[in-house]
Design a protein around this motif. Sequence first.
Motif, PDB file in Angstrom:
ATOM      1  N   VAL A 212      -8.982   7.182   1.840  1.00 38.55           N
ATOM      2  CA  VAL A 212      -8.148   6.977   0.655  1.00 38.55           C
ATOM      3  C   VAL A 212      -8.011   5.498   0.342  1.00 38.55           C
ATOM      4  CG1 VAL A 212      -5.853   7.305  -0.342  1.00 38.55           C
ATOM      5  CG2 VAL A 212      -6.872   9.119   1.045  1.00 38.55           C
ATOM      6  N   VAL A 213      -7.784   4.682   1.370  1.00 39.22           N
ATOM      7  CA  VAL A 213      -7.635   3.236   1.170  1.00 39.22           C
ATOM      8  C   VAL A 213      -8.897   2.635   0.562  1.00 39.22           C
ATOM      9  CG1 VAL A 213      -7.400   1.019   2.367  1.00 39.22           C
ATOM     10  CG2 VAL A 213      -5.924   2.954   3.003  1.00 39.22           C
ATOM     11  N   ASN A 214     -10.067   3.079   1.019  1.00 40.70           N
ATOM     12  CA  ASN A 214     -11.333   2.492   0.586  1.00 40.70           C
ATOM     13  C   ASN A 214     -11.895   3.124  -0.684  1.00 40.70           C
ATOM     14  OD1 ASN A 214     -11.258   0.875   2.847  1.00 40.70           O
ATOM     15  ND2 ASN A 214     -12.671   2.133   4.031  1.00 40.70           N
ATOM     16  N   SER A 215     -11.329   4.227  -1.113  1.00 40.36           N
ATOM     17  CA  SER A 215     -11.906   4.962  -2.236  1.00 40.36           C
ATOM     18  C   SER A 215     -11.881   4.143  -3.528  1.00 40.36           C
ATOM     19  CB  SER A 215     -11.143   6.273  -2.456  1.00 40.36           C
ATOM     20  OG  SER A 215     -11.619   6.921  -3.618  1.00 40.36           O
ATOM     21  N   PRO A 216     -13.022   4.082  -4.236  1.00 43.18           N
ATOM     22  CA  PRO A 216     -13.045   3.393  -5.531  1.00 43.18           C
ATOM     23  C   PRO A 216     -12.431   4.243  -6.635  1.00 43.18           C
ATOM     24  CG  PRO A 216     -15.206   4.318  -5.061  1.00 43.18           C
ATOM     25  CD  PRO A 216     -14.359   4.578  -3.844  1.00 43.18           C
ATOM     26  N   SER A 217     -12.135   5.493  -6.322  1.00 44.10           N
ATOM     27  CA  SER A 217     -11.583   6.409  -7.312  1.00 44.10           C
ATOM     28  C   SER A 217     -10.151   6.030  -7.660  1.00 44.10           C
ATOM     29  CB  SER A 217     -11.620   7.844  -6.778  1.00 44.10           C
ATOM     30  OG  SER A 217     -10.899   8.720  -7.620  1.00 44.10           O
ATOM     31  N   ASP A 218      -9.749   6.303  -8.899  1.00 44.89           N
ATOM     32  CA  ASP A 218      -8.365   6.069  -9.292  1.00 44.89           C
ATOM     33  C   ASP A 218      -7.515   7.323  -9.095  1.00 44.89           C
ATOM     34  OD1 ASP A 218      -9.377   7.637 -11.303  1.00 44.89           O
ATOM     35  OD2 ASP A 218      -8.817   6.305 -12.953  1.00 44.89           O
TER      36      ASP A 218
ATOM     37  N   ASP B 109       5.095  -3.767   6.544  1.00 45.30           N
ATOM     38  CA  ASP B 109       4.857  -4.614   5.367  1.00 45.30           C
ATOM     39  C   ASP B 109       3.501  -4.354   4.713  1.00 45.30           C
ATOM     40  OD1 ASP B 109       7.274  -5.667   6.004  1.00 45.30           O
ATOM     41  OD2 ASP B 109       6.555  -7.629   6.598  1.00 45.30           O
ATOM     42  N   VAL B 110       3.267  -3.137   4.311  1.00 51.52           N
ATOM     43  CA  VAL B 110       2.019  -2.779   3.640  1.00 51.52           C
ATOM     44  C   VAL B 110       2.163  -3.082   2.150  1.00 51.52           C
ATOM     45  CG1 VAL B 110       0.487  -0.879   3.029  1.00 51.52           C
ATOM     46  CG2 VAL B 110       1.468  -1.002   5.316  1.00 51.52           C
ATOM     47  N   THR B 111       1.270  -3.884   1.607  1.00 55.73           N
ATOM     48  CA  THR B 111       1.347  -4.257   0.197  1.00 55.73           C
ATOM     49  C   THR B 111       0.104  -3.794  -0.542  1.00 55.73           C
ATOM     50  OG1 THR B 111       2.656  -6.219   0.740  1.00 55.73           O
ATOM     51  CG2 THR B 111       1.652  -6.145  -1.442  1.00 55.73           C
ATOM     52  N   TYR B 112       0.299  -2.819  -1.434  1.00 49.52           N
ATOM     53  CA  TYR B 112      -0.776  -2.347  -2.303  1.00 49.52           C
ATOM     54  C   TYR B 112      -0.182  -2.094  -3.680  1.00 49.52           C
ATOM     55  CZ  TYR B 112      -4.372  -1.550   1.265  1.00 49.52           C
ATOM     56  OH  TYR B 112      -5.324  -1.721   2.233  1.00 49.52           O
ATOM     57  N   PHE B 113      -0.925  -2.510  -4.712  1.00 45.74           N
ATOM     58  CA  PHE B 113      -0.457  -2.238  -6.064  1.00 45.74           C
ATOM     59  C   PHE B 113      -0.586  -0.750  -6.379  1.00 45.74           C
ATOM     60  CE2 PHE B 113      -1.665  -6.768  -6.287  1.00 45.74           C
ATOM     61  CZ  PHE B 113      -0.452  -7.273  -6.702  1.00 45.74           C
ATOM     62  N   ASN B 114      -1.495  -0.078  -5.694  1.00 47.27           N
ATOM     63  CA  ASN B 114      -1.717   1.348  -5.875  1.00 47.27           C
ATOM     64  C   ASN B 114      -0.853   2.110  -4.870  1.00 47.27           C
ATOM     65  OD1 ASN B 114      -3.013   3.969  -5.175  1.00 47.27           O
ATOM     66  ND2 ASN B 114      -4.417   3.398  -6.818  1.00 47.27           N
ATOM     67  N   LYS B 115       0.057   2.943  -5.367  1.00 47.88           N
ATOM     68  CA  LYS B 115       0.998   3.660  -4.500  1.00 47.88           C
ATOM     69  C   LYS B 115       0.282   4.543  -3.485  1.00 47.88           C
ATOM     70  CE  LYS B 115       4.952   6.834  -4.701  1.00 47.88           C
ATOM     71  NZ  LYS B 115       4.348   7.880  -3.873  1.00 47.88           N
ATOM     72  N   SER B 116      -0.783   5.241  -3.926  1.00 45.45           N
ATOM     73  CA  SER B 116      -1.496   6.142  -3.032  1.00 45.45           C
ATOM     74  C   SER B 116      -2.173   5.384  -1.900  1.00 45.45           C
ATOM     75  CB  SER B 116      -2.526   6.962  -3.821  1.00 45.45           C
ATOM     76  OG  SER B 116      -1.890   7.917  -4.638  1.00 45.45           O
ATOM     77  N   LYS B 117      -2.806   4.266  -2.228  1.00 41.18           N
ATOM     78  CA  LYS B 117      -3.460   3.466  -1.190  1.00 41.18           C
ATOM     79  C   LYS B 117      -2.423   2.877  -0.237  1.00 41.18           C
ATOM     80  CE  LYS B 117      -7.563   2.284  -3.929  1.00 41.18           C
ATOM     81  NZ  LYS B 117      -8.494   3.116  -3.143  1.00 41.18           N
ATOM     82  N   GLY B 118      -1.250   2.519  -0.779  1.00 38.75           N
ATOM     83  CA  GLY B 118      -0.191   2.010   0.071  1.00 38.75           C
ATOM     84  C   GLY B 118       0.309   3.052   1.057  1.00 38.75           C
ATOM     85  N   GLU B 119       0.467   4.284   0.582  1.00 37.56           N
ATOM     86  CA  GLU B 119       0.910   5.370   1.464  1.00 37.56           C
ATOM     87  C   GLU B 119      -0.119   5.632   2.557  1.00 37.56           C
ATOM     88  OE1 GLU B 119       1.784  10.186   1.216  1.00 37.56           O
ATOM     89  OE2 GLU B 119       2.047   8.949  -0.572  1.00 37.56           O
ATOM     90  N   ALA B 120      -1.386   5.671   2.174  1.00 43.18           N
ATOM     91  CA  ALA B 120      -2.440   5.917   3.158  1.00 43.18           C
ATOM     92  C   ALA B 120      -2.516   4.781   4.177  1.00 43.18           C
ATOM     93  CB  ALA B 120      -3.785   6.091   2.453  1.00 43.18           C
ATOM     94  N   ALA B 121      -2.398   3.547   3.702  1.00 38.39           N
ATOM     95  CA  ALA B 121      -2.456   2.394   4.605  1.00 38.39           C
ATOM     96  C   ALA B 121      -1.271   2.391   5.570  1.00 38.39           C
ATOM     97  CB  ALA B 121      -2.480   1.095   3.796  1.00 38.39           C
ATOM     98  N   LEU B 122      -0.093   2.778   5.086  1.00 40.06           N
ATOM     99  CA  LEU B 122       1.091   2.835   5.939  1.00 40.06           C
ATOM    100  C   LEU B 122       0.914   3.878   7.045  1.00 40.06           C
ATOM    101  CD1 LEU B 122       3.967   1.899   6.507  1.00 40.06           C
ATOM    102  CD2 LEU B 122       4.771   3.490   4.745  1.00 40.06           C
ATOM    103  N   CYS B 123       0.389   5.036   6.678  1.00 41.51           N
ATOM    104  CA  CYS B 123       0.137   6.081   7.685  1.00 41.51           C
ATOM    105  C   CYS B 123      -0.934   5.652   8.678  1.00 41.51           C
ATOM    106  CB  CYS B 123      -0.289   7.374   6.989  1.00 41.51           C
ATOM    107  SG  CYS B 123       1.018   8.166   6.026  1.00 41.51           S
TER     108      CYS B 123
ATOM    109  N   ALA C  17       8.243  -1.524  -5.553  1.00 42.84           N
ATOM    110  CA  ALA C  17       7.793  -2.130  -6.805  1.00 42.84           C
ATOM    111  C   ALA C  17       7.614  -1.091  -7.900  1.00 42.84           C
ATOM    112  CB  ALA C  17       6.483  -2.889  -6.573  1.00 42.84           C
ATOM    113  N   ALA C  18       7.406   0.149  -7.504  1.00 42.73           N
ATOM    114  CA  ALA C  18       7.207   1.217  -8.482  1.00 42.73           C
ATOM    115  C   ALA C  18       8.523   1.533  -9.180  1.00 42.73           C
ATOM    116  CB  ALA C  18       6.669   2.470  -7.791  1.00 42.73           C
ATOM    117  N   PRO C  19       8.471   2.044 -10.415  1.00 46.73           N
ATOM    118  CA  PRO C  19       9.703   2.392 -11.138  1.00 46.73           C
ATOM    119  C   PRO C  19      10.529   3.419 -10.375  1.00 46.73           C
ATOM    120  CG  PRO C  19       7.794   2.431 -12.608  1.00 46.73           C
ATOM    121  CD  PRO C  19       7.260   2.290 -11.212  1.00 46.73           C
TER     122      PRO C  19
END
Length: 214
Positions: A171-177, A72-86, A17-19
């Motif tokens: 990383v997945v749970n972090s409220p930080s951007d 099939d990991v779906t996150y709008f945030n790329k970093s959270k998606g990468e962490a969730a996939l790992c 989904a990212a450019p």
Amino acid sequence: MNIPRNLFIVTSVIDCAAPSVFSQDERISQTVKTIQSVRAHDPDAIVILSEGSPFRWATINPSESLFILQLDVTYFNKSKGEAALCLQTLKHPIFNQILEQFSIHRVFKLSGRYELNKNCVLNLINVTNNAHILCKQQPSHLGEGIMVTVTVLYSFTPQHIEYMKHRYQYVVNSPSDQNIEHLIFDDASPFIQPLESALGVQGFIGPTGTFWEI
């Protein structure tokens, strides 16, 4: 007795989904080359291809040393998606099966579409007596003294798996951007050993198509 072998987790998001300047076919070809580069530089390695999008791999056949996980990991945030996939990969039954079946020396996280080069063999693959998490860090744009981790490639031992699960969950749970590069090892753990030498990975950055090597 099983010979010690390295395990490479290749993370992939073909339906991205990212450019990106690359088409789906180009992203598939680049990821196949990622796996080929692992085979070229570490022929005995075990590879897990972890696909985090709805795309289904049909051009690669699983084997006794190549496993494909459709997560099939779906996150709008790329970093959270990468962490969730790992994180999902480390929790998957196939990952545990590999640990039981093979004598795993080190676990490598390698982003799909990037390729290993000879510096990886010298500075990561050939490491034999190192109990640390090996990674490359560099100064952050956020300010002096802040370091970020290059998350395209790093490695850890099986003894660090629970620690890595904790970091990915953090990383997945972090409220930080902030991105995963800032967050993954921000606890200044004594497990971390930053590399002074080259990391040994290269490839093309998705949004720009720029060639990058470190």
